[in-house]
Motif scaffolding. Structure first.
Motif, PDB file in Angstrom:
ATOM      1  N   MET A  14       0.837  -1.179   0.000  1.00 15.50           N
ATOM      2  CA  MET A  14       0.000   0.000   0.000  1.00 15.50           C
ATOM      3  C   MET A  14       0.878   1.236   0.000  1.00 15.50           C
ATOM      4  SD  MET A  14      -1.481  -0.617   3.800  1.00 15.50           S
ATOM      5  CE  MET A  14      -1.958  -2.253   3.313  1.00 15.50           C
ATOM      6  N   ALA A  15       0.412   2.231  -0.748  1.00 11.54           N
ATOM      7  CA  ALA A  15       1.193   3.458  -0.878  1.00 11.54           C
ATOM      8  C   ALA A  15       1.392   4.093   0.480  1.00 11.54           C
ATOM      9  CB  ALA A  15       0.462   4.423  -1.804  1.00 11.54           C
ATOM     10  N   GLY A  16       2.621   4.532   0.744  1.00 10.87           N
ATOM     11  CA  GLY A  16       2.882   5.280   1.953  1.00 10.87           C
ATOM     12  C   GLY A  16       3.591   4.513   3.041  1.00 10.87           C
ATOM     13  N   ILE A  17       3.404   3.188   3.106  1.00 11.65           N
ATOM     14  CA  ILE A  17       4.091   2.445   4.162  1.00 11.65           C
ATOM     15  C   ILE A  17       4.990   1.338   3.599  1.00 11.65           C
ATOM     16  CG2 ILE A  17       2.410   2.939   5.974  1.00 11.65           C
ATOM     17  CD1 ILE A  17       1.320   0.110   5.583  1.00 11.65           C
ATOM     18  N   GLU A  18       5.273   1.393   2.288  1.00  8.16           N
ATOM     19  CA  GLU A  18       6.178   0.378   1.738  1.00  8.16           C
ATOM     20  C   GLU A  18       7.540   0.412   2.417  1.00  8.16           C
ATOM     21  OE1 GLU A  18       4.753   2.738  -0.145  1.00  8.16           O
ATOM     22  OE2 GLU A  18       3.886   1.914  -1.983  1.00  8.16           O
ATOM     23  N   ASN A  19       8.003   1.611   2.761  1.00  7.93           N
ATOM     24  CA  ASN A  19       9.302   1.747   3.405  1.00  7.93           C
ATOM     25  C   ASN A  19       9.301   1.036   4.756  1.00  7.93           C
ATOM     26  OD1 ASN A  19      11.874   2.543   4.110  1.00  7.93           O
ATOM     27  ND2 ASN A  19      11.446   4.729   4.141  1.00  7.93           N
ATOM     28  N   LEU A  20       8.266   1.301   5.564  1.00  6.75           N
ATOM     29  CA  LEU A  20       8.146   0.650   6.872  1.00  6.75           C
ATOM     30  C   LEU A  20       8.009  -0.860   6.714  1.00  6.75           C
ATOM     31  CD1 LEU A  20       7.885   1.073   9.966  1.00  6.75           C
ATOM     32  CD2 LEU A  20       5.403   1.119   9.618  1.00  6.75           C
ATOM     33  N   VAL A  21       7.154  -1.276   5.791  1.00  6.01           N
ATOM     34  CA  VAL A  21       6.947  -2.702   5.545  1.00  6.01           C
ATOM     35  C   VAL A  21       8.260  -3.373   5.131  1.00  6.01           C
ATOM     36  CG1 VAL A  21       5.819  -4.392   4.034  1.00  6.01           C
ATOM     37  CG2 VAL A  21       4.502  -2.479   4.967  1.00  6.01           C
ATOM     38  N   GLY A  22       8.989  -2.726   4.214  1.00  5.69           N
ATOM     39  CA  GLY A  22      10.236  -3.306   3.728  1.00  5.69           C
ATOM     40  C   GLY A  22      11.286  -3.438   4.814  1.00  5.69           C
ATOM     41  N   GLN A  23      11.411  -2.389   5.634  1.00  2.15           N
ATOM     42  CA  GLN A  23      12.430  -2.419   6.688  1.00  2.15           C
ATOM     43  C   GLN A  23      12.101  -3.416   7.792  1.00  2.15           C
ATOM     44  OE1 GLN A  23      14.342   1.252   8.029  1.00  2.15           O
ATOM     45  NE2 GLN A  23      13.080   2.373   6.559  1.00  2.15           N
ATOM     46  N   MET A  24      10.822  -3.656   8.008  1.00  2.00           N
ATOM     47  CA  MET A  24      10.420  -4.570   9.079  1.00  2.00           C
ATOM     48  C   MET A  24      10.102  -5.973   8.563  1.00  2.00           C
ATOM     49  SD  MET A  24      10.734  -2.707  11.674  1.00  2.00           S
ATOM     50  CE  MET A  24      11.886  -1.548  10.889  1.00  2.00           C
ATOM     51  N   ALA A  25      10.305  -6.222   7.265  1.00  3.01           N
ATOM     52  CA  ALA A  25       9.868  -7.480   6.647  1.00  3.01           C
ATOM     53  C   ALA A  25      10.446  -8.710   7.336  1.00  3.01           C
ATOM     54  CB  ALA A  25      10.232  -7.481   5.161  1.00  3.01           C
ATOM     55  N   SER A  26      11.733  -8.703   7.589  1.00  5.08           N
ATOM     56  CA  SER A  26      12.377  -9.870   8.198  1.00  5.08           C
ATOM     57  C   SER A  26      11.823 -10.147   9.590  1.00  5.08           C
ATOM     58  CB  SER A  26      13.891  -9.647   8.272  1.00  5.08           C
ATOM     59  OG  SER A  26      14.526 -10.734   8.918  1.00  5.08           O
TER      60      SER A  26
END
Length: 338
Positions: A14-26
């Motif tokens: 979703m637009a806007g939280i890809e950065n947060l999602v990516g950094q916390m993915a692991s």
């Protein structure tokens, strides 16, 4: 051996939280594995009901905030995984309970658990998840984190009761309503953010800053939900548009419109929300009144102000990718209304 229903591992896009999602993915993969292991039970209905909601595409925003704050504060242990899972279980339990109280038919775009399994099962599985959440908190071994999250559970319950008391009271004012949403919605955001610096053993000022970020973000989130209930879509909400109106909930758009209402409009709000006498075409009339008084715009303006407060709360933290992702999360929450 316990019965376990797999949960969907797809990462939200979703637009806007890809950065947060990516950094916390692991770390979120580990949280999801923890959630999976803790929903197992010999009682088949427990994982079925729990997974129905847990795997239904929620953003997992609250546990991601726990992970992000812990990481931003330099935490290097394992406790943040269990605390993040605890936060998600607490959130899921409140949704199961809320749907029973509100008599909701939909949640996250799916048939509500109470419709499929009944009110009793929804309440009891919610209780099971709360029990598992507190067990994980104890396992982390931080008395302060346990205190923060257990206090949040109590405050959330108080907020829900306060909302029940305010329901159908068209004279509820803005201050009273903000107190309700701080309790029932924003408190879990605040606690989810505060436990990160706590287990990282950061100074008290960092605890307060992270908590303030979460508290204000939670208010933003709820105010935007209030806007979407009258100006959004079922896909955005994950439930039916107008549910707040049909349930007699007094939300900020109503409060702002009532303050400017003509006598006929006040009579309309009293009949529909105060007396729950809702007739065909009333939702459309409610939306028209809200539009005429720019109540949705007023609610959005307040959400932006609280978003700025959330941003200011992190001012003393060094600029880095996680801080940037947390700022983008504020923008995402506000942009849901656009």
């Amino acid at each position: 051996m316990g019965v376990i229903v797999p949960i969907t591992q797809d990462k939200p896009k979703m637009a806007g939280i890809e950065n947060l999602v990516g950094q916390m993915a692991s770390d979120m993969e580990r949280v999801n594995a923890m959630i999976l292991s803790r929903t197992g039970s010999e009682v088949t209905m427990i994982p079925e009901v729990a997974n129905h909601l847990i795997s239904s595409g929620g953003k997992r925003l609250r546990p991601m905030l726990t992970l992000a704050m812990a990481k931003m504060c330099g935490y290097e242990g394992e406790g943040h995984i269990k605390l993040a899972a605890s936060v998600e279980f607490m959130h899921t339990a409140t949704l199961l309970h809320d749907d029973v109280v509100d008599e909701s038919d939909m949640r996250r775009g799916k048939v509500a658990a109470r419709i499929r399994w009944g009110n009793e099962a929804s309440v009891l599985v919610g209780d099971f998840l709360l029990g598992q959440a507190f067990k994980m908190m104890v396992e982390v071994g931080s008395l302060r984190a346990l205190d923060i999250l257990s206090t949040a559970a109590s405050i959330i319950a108080e907020g829900e009761v306060a909302q029940l008391a305010a329901a159908q009271n068209v004279k509820t004012n803005e201050a009273a309503y903000l107190h309700i949403i701080r309790s029932k919605t924003a408190e879990l955001f605040a606690a989810a953010c505060e436990v990160g610096p706590v287990i990282a053993e950061r100074p008290e000022q960092d605890h307060i800053a992270c908590r303030e970020y979460g508290l204000n973000l939670g208010i933003v989130f709820q105010l935007i939900d209030d806007v979407l209930d009258y100006g959004g879509s079922s896909a955005q909400l994950g439930k039916n548009v107008g549910d707040d109106f049909r349930e007699g909930k007094i939300t900020l758009p109503i409060i702002l419109a009532f303050a400017k209402a003509t006598d006929p409009e006040r009579e309309f709000w009293q009949r529909t929300l105060g007396e729950r006498d809702i007739q065909e075409g009333d939702l459309e009339q409610a939306m028209a009144i809200l539009k005429s008084h720019k109540a949705l715009e007023g609610t959005l303006e307040r959400a932006i102000l609280y978003g700025n407060k959330a941003r200011d709360a992190l001012a003393d933290f060094p600029d880095n990718e996680i801080k940037q992702a947390l700022f983008e999360t504020i923008d995402f929450c506000i942009s849901r209304a656009s």
